[in-house]
Design an enzyme around this catalytic site. Structure first.
Site, PDB file in Angstrom:
ATOM      1  N   GLU A 258       0.868  -1.269   0.067  1.00 50.25           N
ATOM      2  CA  GLU A 258      -0.184  -0.055  -0.135  1.00 50.25           C
ATOM      3  C   GLU A 258       0.933   1.146   0.061  1.00 50.25           C
ATOM      4  O   GLU A 258       1.894   1.256   0.912  1.00 50.25           O
ATOM      5  CB  GLU A 258      -0.995  -0.103   1.088  1.00 50.25           C
ATOM      6  N   THR A 300      -5.727   1.517  -5.491  1.00 44.16           N
ATOM      7  CA  THR A 300      -5.374  -0.050  -5.404  1.00 44.16           C
ATOM      8  C   THR A 300      -6.302  -0.851  -6.407  1.00 44.16           C
ATOM      9  O   THR A 300      -5.589  -1.774  -6.904  1.00 44.16           O
ATOM     10  CB  THR A 300      -5.465  -0.509  -3.937  1.00 44.16           C
ATOM     11  N   HIS A 415      -1.397   3.604   4.924  1.00 40.89           N
ATOM     12  CA  HIS A 415      -2.616   4.131   4.049  1.00 40.89           C
ATOM     13  C   HIS A 415      -2.729   5.603   4.925  1.00 40.89           C
ATOM     14  O   HIS A 415      -2.498   5.577   6.080  1.00 40.89           O
ATOM     15  CB  HIS A 415      -3.705   3.405   4.034  1.00 40.89           C
ATOM     16  N   ASP A 474       1.518  -0.237  -4.948  1.00 38.55           N
ATOM     17  CA  ASP A 474       0.377  -0.260  -5.750  1.00 38.55           C
ATOM     18  C   ASP A 474       0.226   1.040  -6.226  1.00 38.55           C
ATOM     19  O   ASP A 474      -0.366   1.459  -7.486  1.00 38.55           O
ATOM     20  CB  ASP A 474      -0.795  -0.677  -4.861  1.00 38.55           C
ATOM     21  N   HIS A 475       0.364   2.070  -5.559  1.00 40.06           N
ATOM     22  CA  HIS A 475       0.229   3.520  -6.132  1.00 40.06           C
ATOM     23  C   HIS A 475       1.061   4.708  -5.244  1.00 40.06           C
ATOM     24  O   HIS A 475       1.709   4.259  -4.393  1.00 40.06           O
ATOM     25  CB  HIS A 475      -1.154   3.864  -6.161  1.00 40.06           C
TER      26      HIS A 475
END
Length: 638
Positions: A258, A300, A415, A474-475
């Site tokens: 994440e 995600t 996150h 993921d990003h």
């Protein structure tokens, strides 16, 4: 009309004054938000003037419709609705540096899990953005009664205001087109659209775009798939046997990290490594240091879509919501046909990002969600189950799975807003001007510690000999809204080129029998599927794939972002500007023309497949594909 003596008199003068004052109030609000809160990159005085002018047409439109429908109450309702729309965009922009689209509204169910994030994004001073609403209420409802009697908006006045909005918008659009031709075709660049036509007009245009996309599936037919297949066949790399089948028959664990960006790898804070374990682990596997995320509004879920389908995500909304009922030739389905048990593991609510629906379309056998984990308040924080416990539970589940298996794991703790319990903080906060970035360092460090426990336990388990690990970010975690703070940390100016390079995410392939290597190829998440199928020695007959095997030394090195930008072996192209990829030096724009054209072409093809649900026609085009590939022995036959 406004010069008619029957209309312009002492009594109606108050009405005109109130109109002008209310319109002026809302214009001031929009102007402030668009110039001071949104980062729209105004480059010259002409763009500044367009930005100041563009709110007028939308204000006349919404107030005109309000008066037409409900008089002064309608005008006030329009004022409140417009204010809420602006503020929601402010919150969304702070988090994502983007604007809301109609498809994103379909994802409102996700807001149930965003409580902590939203409160962090909000600021007490935001209340000042609604002071004007009280002033408008006073002007429209609480004037001295004897004076207020004359202010009774007539419905035809609403029609006049709404009609006036049309030439105002046409002037705005013509003016904007002088700065940027084919403006309305640049739907991938919402910042540019808002800069030139205003945030409310952008939303009106977004409604138009949504109507057009809804029609695409209805009107689609199999003929639209033929040129896509032909294009992909023509641009397909010659099959490579490098590491082909090295992991044949082995289990696969794909670990989606994440919000993890490459800039934290091999970097320090307060003299301490941010990812000490990963820094060592990457020396034992194949590490890709020029690997980029390619997600957009789906975050995600977009990265999952890229992995499963080797297609690009949408520019508006998330495929997981907008097109979950489409037919797909997903990687889980392919692996299932080859004897694998396939699962996704994520200790969040099953319905988040509509995964419970989309996973069926992709062909997963099992989805292990929050209800399958031993989640307790003591083991949770922020977004939910802490990574260390998620890893522990997931590994125990995988030990009991049918073999071979393919399991995709999605971490959670790193996150936004990047908070942790005190006992999980292994490093002090950063000291930049951004609290978000300062906290991010701590959650990254925690994630690395949790990863260490997981991988070391994995090494000591029976799975190690017959399993490969694939892990990737993921990003992004830190958006361009924190450029100044990022510049403080990295001790450099974060310009467009540097911001683009910050979109690199770590990518590592690790397992017994895989030799260590630092791979510099330029690639992205769209390349994951063909890379995995090559390692597993699995024949992948799906012709609709835009990715290329990352391990092929002769592969096409081109990474395309959802914004239409790209990175190649030599260049980085960003919004029409060309840079040397290695040095960041700005080059002649013509050098990047081919890259921009290729990016636009592939994005449009990928969009056409999703919007038209064209994979449902794949069987009908098998003959076309076979005929187009038969003459070339280097191409794969269906």
């Amino acid at each position: 009309m406004f010069t008619n003596n029957k209309y312009i008199n002492k009594k109606t003068g108050l009405k005109l004054l109130v109109y002008l004052f209310v319109i002026g109030l809302f214009w001031l609000k929009m102007n402030y938000i668009q110039t001071s809160i949104f980062s729209l990159n105004v480059e010259n005085s002409n763009e500044a003037n367009i930005l100041a002018f563009n709110p007028l047409s939308s204000i006349f439109l919404i107030f005109g419709l309000g008066i037409l429908l409900a008089g002064r109450r309608g005008m006030f309702f329009s004022y409140i609705l417009g204010s809420i729309l602006l503020y929601v965009n402010v919150l969304f922009y702070r988090e994502y540096n983007d604007f809301i689209t109609i498809p994103m509204l379909n994802q409102v169910a996700n807001l149930a899990d965003l409580g902590g994030s939203i409160t962090t994004i909000m600021s007490p001073v935001d209340a000042l953005l609604f002071v004007d609403v009280l002033i408008a209420a006073f002007l429209l409802f609480y004037l001295k009664p004897s004076r207020f009697q004359v202010f009774k908006p007539k419905r035809w006045e609403g029609i006049v205001l709404a009609i006036v909005a049309i030439p105002l918008f046409m002037i705005n659009l013509q003016w904007a087109e002088q700065e940027r031709t084919d403006l309305l075709e640049r739907t991938f660049d919402r910042n540019m659209l808002v800069k030139y036509i205003g945030v409310i007009n952008y939303h009106v245009y977004d409604v138009v775009l949504q109507g057009k996309t809804e029609m695409k599936k209805t009107l689609a037919d199999s003929n639209e798939l033929v040129p896509v297949i032909n294009y992909l066949n023509e641009n397909k790399s010659e099959d490579s046997d490098r590491l082909e089948g090295v992991a044949e028959g082995k289990n696969v664990i794909v670990l989606s990290l994440e919000s993890t960006q490459t800039f934290v790898v091999d970097n320090t804070l307060h003299g301490e490594e941010l990812t000490p374990y990963f820094n060592d682990l990457k020396e034992e596997g194949i590490y890709f240091d020029n690997f980029y995320h390619q997600v957009k509004q789906g975050r995600t879920s977009d990265s999952e879509f890229l992995l499963a389908n080797s297609m690009y995500p949408l520019n508006r909304g998330a495929v997981f919501f907008t097109h979950s009922s489409n037919e797909y030739e997903g990687l889980p389905s392919l692996l299932g046909e080859n004897g694998y048990f396939t699962s996704s593991m994520h200790a969040n609510d099953k319905t988040f990002w509509n995964r419970n629906v989309m996973y069926d379309s992709l062909g997963y056998d099992e989805y292990f969600s929050k209800e399958d984990y031993a989640v307790t308040p003591e083991k949770s924080h922020g977004w939910g189950y802490l990574d260390e416990y998620f890893f522990e539970d997931s590994l125990n589940m995988m030990k009991e799975m049918d073999k071979p298996f393919y399991s995709k794991m999605i971490t959670l703790t790193n996150h936004y807003p990047f908070t942790l319990p005190e006992e999980q903080k292994f490093i002090e906060e950063g000291e930049t001007g951004s609290g978000t970035l300062n906290r991010y360092f701590q959650t990254i460090r925690y994630q690395d510690e949790a990863l260490k426990k997981f991988v070391e336990e994995f090494k000591n388990s029976e799975l190690y000999d017959d399993t490969i690990l694939v892990m990737y970010g993921d990003h992004f975690g830190i958006s361009e809204n924190h450029q100044k703070a990022m510049g403080e940390y990295l001790d450099k100016e974060i310009n467009d080129y540097e911001q683009f390079q910050l979109q690199r995410v770590p990518m590592l392939i690790y397992g017994k029998g895989i030799d260590a290597e630092k791979n510099h190829t330029v690639g992205g998440q769209v390349d994951l599927r063909p890379t995995l199928t090559n390692l597993l020695g699995i024949q992948d007959d799906n012709p609709i794939q835009f990715g290329h095997d990352l391990l092929d030394k002769d592969r096409r090195q081109l990474m395309i972002t959802r914004d239409g930008n790209f990175a190649s072996e030599e260049y980085v192209g960003i919004q029409g500007t060309c840079y040397n990829r290695e040095t960041g030096e700005e080059l002649e724009a013509d050098l990047c023309n081919e890259g921009f054209e290729k990016a636009q072409e592939e994005l449009e093809m990928s969009d056409s497949i999703i919007y038209g649900d064209l994979l449902r026609y794949l069987d009908e085009t098998e003959m076309v594909q076979s005929e187009s590939t038969e003459p070339n022995q280097n191409k794969q036959e269906k």
